[in-house]
Scaffold this motif. Sequence first.
Motif, PDB file in Angstrom:
ATOM      1  N   ILE A 322       0.871  -1.174   0.000  1.00 52.40           N
ATOM      2  CA  ILE A 322       0.000   0.000   0.000  1.00 52.40           C
ATOM      3  C   ILE A 322       0.908   1.224   0.000  1.00 52.40           C
ATOM      4  O   ILE A 322       1.590   1.489   0.992  1.00 52.40           O
ATOM      5  CB  ILE A 322      -0.923   0.033   1.231  1.00 52.40           C
ATOM      6  N   ILE A 323       0.955   1.943  -1.115  1.00 53.32           N
ATOM      7  CA  ILE A 323       1.722   3.185  -1.178  1.00 53.32           C
ATOM      8  C   ILE A 323       0.800   4.300  -0.705  1.00 53.32           C
ATOM      9  O   ILE A 323      -0.213   4.593  -1.343  1.00 53.32           O
ATOM     10  CB  ILE A 323       2.222   3.461  -2.604  1.00 53.32           C
ATOM     11  N   MET A 324       1.127   4.897   0.408  1.00 55.14           N
ATOM     12  CA  MET A 324       0.259   5.895   1.017  1.00 55.14           C
ATOM     13  C   MET A 324       0.960   7.246   1.030  1.00 55.14           C
ATOM     14  O   MET A 324       2.090   7.362   1.504  1.00 55.14           O
ATOM     15  CB  MET A 324      -0.113   5.481   2.445  1.00 55.14           C
ATOM     16  N   CYS A 325       0.284   8.246   0.521  1.00 54.69           N
ATOM     17  CA  CYS A 325       0.875   9.580   0.444  1.00 54.69           C
ATOM     18  C   CYS A 325      -0.057  10.588   1.092  1.00 54.69           C
ATOM     19  O   CYS A 325      -1.181  10.810   0.623  1.00 54.69           O
ATOM     20  CB  CYS A 325       1.154   9.956  -1.007  1.00 54.69           C
ATOM     21  N   SER A 326       0.387  11.198   2.184  1.00 50.42           N
ATOM     22  CA  SER A 326      -0.375  12.223   2.889  1.00 50.42           C
ATOM     23  C   SER A 326      -0.005  13.603   2.360  1.00 50.42           C
ATOM     24  O   SER A 326       1.054  13.788   1.758  1.00 50.42           O
ATOM     25  CB  SER A 326      -0.071  12.130   4.385  1.00 50.42           C
ATOM     26  N   GLU A 327      -0.888  14.587   2.569  1.00 52.46           N
ATOM     27  CA  GLU A 327      -0.649  15.970   2.132  1.00 52.46           C
ATOM     28  C   GLU A 327      -0.352  16.037   0.631  1.00 52.46           C
ATOM     29  O   GLU A 327       0.514  16.778   0.174  1.00 52.46           O
ATOM     30  CB  GLU A 327       0.510  16.597   2.921  1.00 52.46           C
ATOM     31  N   ALA A 328      -1.106  15.263  -0.148  1.00 54.88           N
ATOM     32  CA  ALA A 328      -0.846  15.170  -1.585  1.00 54.88           C
ATOM     33  C   ALA A 328      -1.284  16.416  -2.344  1.00 54.88           C
ATOM     34  O   ALA A 328      -1.049  16.503  -3.551  1.00 54.88           O
ATOM     35  CB  ALA A 328      -1.537  13.932  -2.169  1.00 54.88           C
ATOM     36  N   GLU A 329      -1.894  17.388  -1.654  1.00 55.57           N
ATOM     37  CA  GLU A 329      -2.168  18.668  -2.314  1.00 55.57           C
ATOM     38  C   GLU A 329      -0.874  19.390  -2.676  1.00 55.57           C
ATOM     39  O   GLU A 329      -0.857  20.277  -3.525  1.00 55.57           O
ATOM     40  CB  GLU A 329      -3.050  19.565  -1.436  1.00 55.57           C
ATOM     41  N   ASN A 330       0.223  18.989  -2.043  1.00 51.55           N
ATOM     42  CA  ASN A 330       1.532  19.571  -2.326  1.00 51.55           C
ATOM     43  C   ASN A 330       2.336  18.684  -3.274  1.00 51.55           C
ATOM     44  O   ASN A 330       3.504  18.358  -3.035  1.00 51.55           O
ATOM     45  CB  ASN A 330       2.307  19.798  -1.028  1.00 51.55           C
ATOM     46  N   MET A 331       1.682  18.262  -4.346  1.00 55.67           N
ATOM     47  CA  MET A 331       2.328  17.466  -5.387  1.00 55.67           C
ATOM     48  C   MET A 331       1.889  17.973  -6.753  1.00 55.67           C
ATOM     49  O   MET A 331       0.740  18.410  -6.923  1.00 55.67           O
ATOM     50  CB  MET A 331       1.972  15.985  -5.270  1.00 55.67           C
TER      51      MET A 331
END
Length: 403
Positions: A322-331
């Motif tokens: 499971i690749i989990m990315c938080s705060e993805a608004e900064n991508m």
Amino acid sequence: MKFIDTNGLLVLQNRLLDEQFVISSKSLEELEHIKVSANKDQDIKYKARQVVRLLEENEGKYQVVIPDNETFEIIKDFQLEINPDNIIMACAYQYSQNNDIIFYTNDICCKLIARNRFGLRVGEIKNKTCNYKGYKTITVDDTEMAHFYQNLKTNMYDLLINQYLIVQNQQNEIIDKLIWNGETHKSISYRQINNDFTGKIKPKNIQQELAFDLLQDKNTTIKILTGVYGSGKDYLMTSTAIDLIRQKRYEKIMWVRNNIEVKNSKPIGFLPNGMKDKLLPFAMPMADHVGGKDGLELLIGQGKVEIEHLGFIRGRNIENTIIMCSEAENMTKEHIQLLLSRIGDNSTLWLNGDFRQIDSNIFESNNGLSSIINKLKGNSRFGYVQLQKTERSETAELANLLD
């Protein structure tokens, strides 16, 4: 000159300041009502507060038409009922007698009336932000409800694949929660979570129920949650991911973060020690839900959690993860594409974020989270739910009032 209705103001937001415009004072009244309405979701209330603030800070950049007796006579002459929309359009008609205007709205009914009854030129506002929530809410009477359940294989509400449908009666009581899978409407099915790390977890509101269903679904491999402060994005994802690891559906969680500093905060400089110690502060949103830093380090030691920097993802083939990315608004879009291209056999990509917490100008013009939602909505491998309500605490919910 643009004459903008309330709907248009909510859509345009900061773009209002691009040029001079005109509004009706009735729109100001509507915005003030939306700000405090118990019947509006947090996203709309936030947008209303933002617009009101912009208008207060930029008084010289727009004009206000105040309805008078002539306004109401115009409405009567056109044989229309007196309601906020018609008052706003009558104000626009009054102003157009001495000024060249285009009436801007995204409301279909207002477009028709403004064009066909008032004879106004009508413009459409292009919404540059993502307005897809991952679900629709419908209100039906008994007859409509019976017809719906007799025709579950008919997509009568124009849902996209994997879009949820919340059905409520005329008393606004929720009757059912379903999902359109491309062939039929299927009732959602999820189970509550109970494991050693996170304890017993169950959804606290209707959107969290949809999120539970999405995160536990075996068919979607790209899952996204967005929402306001404290709405449960990391909480729900971390709890579900840990549970799936315990069930051996995946081998590990790879926590990926683009380590962007919070806007207007000063960087603390280089951190000492190895890569894990440098990245650990950015993984604390996960630590908060697995027993703190000690719990997170235990999972890392067991090989169940891997913390990785976005910059080191290129070239990887990531399987059973499971690749989990938080705060993805900064991508950016390119960041998201990079993550997607790393997905190997039996792996899945989970992203979450809040569009209100963008910390750099580059993500305003090139926002990967918005791009992936707009481009992949309706794909059978994609699922998305926009969370609406702060559940962390009553105090945390007050943060929304500062916008």
